[in-house]
Enzyme design. Structure first.
Site: not given
Ligand SMILES: O=C(CO)[C@H](O)[C@H](O)COP(=O)(O)O
Length: 295
Positions: A26, A83, A167, A216, A237
């Site tokens: 980002d 975006k 996962r 994250g 980002g």
């Protein structure tokens, strides 16, 4: 490329595959875009605020100013993504008209339609969309997404949700591969996804499009973790441009993704990176989930 071939689903999926093994960063200014390119990013995401600032500022987050997107496009030679709000097909039309390379229909922006996503088959430009599980991934592919990213929780600097979503997708694909073909109809119903895409995923042993981790990832170790969990690449980002030394951290994360199976290299590139971004615990009272904004 011949005009009649441009924009077919196969071409769009192939364009997204070219990003495999890379880091997409980002950036909010041409200067940041140049730092990302020099660090080895395979693409940049042009936006006005990184997700950590979107969280801090609150309010409605919309598509970025086209002028700012143009300036970032002019600053780098690598592909530029931007975006659009979920369901906001006019923002997507504008981004396509600007000649953007990929559109992210993103839950990080405030959704414009809380029922429908964009019909991405109507566009020549490839789209990336977020998912938390296999059903959500295949519903987006059915709508024409050429690339998937696990959502994580953008702007938190906390990798726990990215891990949960990776996962979930990988585990469901492993489960799918143990199933008898006769069982796929009911499984597709449970996933709320088309049975032909479920069948294709079983045959391939993976999603039919590339799947990057997002939301994250803040350290080289986080990035290598997502790769070892089976992701094809990583979006970063806030973790870079909200840290003490963005250029160094950006280079380190690219190296960690390239050498994700070599702990000695990941250790080396993790040295002396300066302050990481301050993170948010997603279990805190009042935490606003972006991942849960659409399904
Ligand atoms: O929305 C994105 C990908 O589509 C962001 O690029 C990504 O999720 C950034 O998250 P973070 O700031 O936590 O790294």
């Amino acid at each position: 490329m011949a005009e009649q071939q441009r924009g077919t689903q196969a071409v769009k999926v192939g364009l997204a595959q070219m990003l495999k093994g890379g880091v997409i960063m980002d950036v909010v200014t041409p200067e940041e875009a140049r730092i990302a390119e020099e660090a080895g990013a395979v693409a940049v995401m042009a936006l006005e605020r990184v997700p950590a600032d979107i969280r801090r500022n609150g309010g409605v987050a919309r598509m970025s100013d086209p002028q700012m997107i143009r300036e970032i496009k002019a600053a780098v030679t690598i592909p530029v993504m931007a975006k659009a709000r979920i369901g906001h097909f006019v923002e997507a039309q504008i981004l396509e008209a600007l000649g953007i390379d990929y559109i992210d229909e993103s839950e990080v922006l405030t959704p414009a339609d809380d029922v429908h996503h964009i019909n991405k088959h109507a566009f020549k430009v490839p789209f990336v969309c977020g998912c938390r599980d296999l059903g959500e991934a295949l519903r987006r592919v059915a709508e024409g997404a050429a690339m998937i990213r696990t959502k994580g929780e953008a702007g938190t600097g906390n990798v726990v949700e990215a891990v949960r979503h990776a996962r979930a997708v990988q585990g469901a694909i492993r489960q799918l591969q143990t199933m008898d073909d006769d069982e796929l109809y009911v499984y597709a119903k449970e996933l709320r996804a088309p049975v032909d895409l479920v069948r294709q995923t079983k045959a391939l042993g993976r999603l039919p499009v590339v799947n990057f981790a997002a939301g994250g990832v803040a350290t080289p170790a986080d990035a290598a973790l997502m790769m070892q969990l089976g992701m094809d690449g990583v979006f970063v980002g806030s973790g870079i441009f909200k840290s003490g030394d963005p250029a160094k951290r950006a280079r380190a994360i690219v190296q960690a993704v390239t050498h994700y199976n070599d702990p000695a290299i990941v250790a080396e590139v993790s040295c002396d990176l300066g302050e990481p971004m301050v993170g948010i615990d997603v279990r805190e009272k009042g935490f606003q989930s972006y991942a849960g904004r659409s399904e």
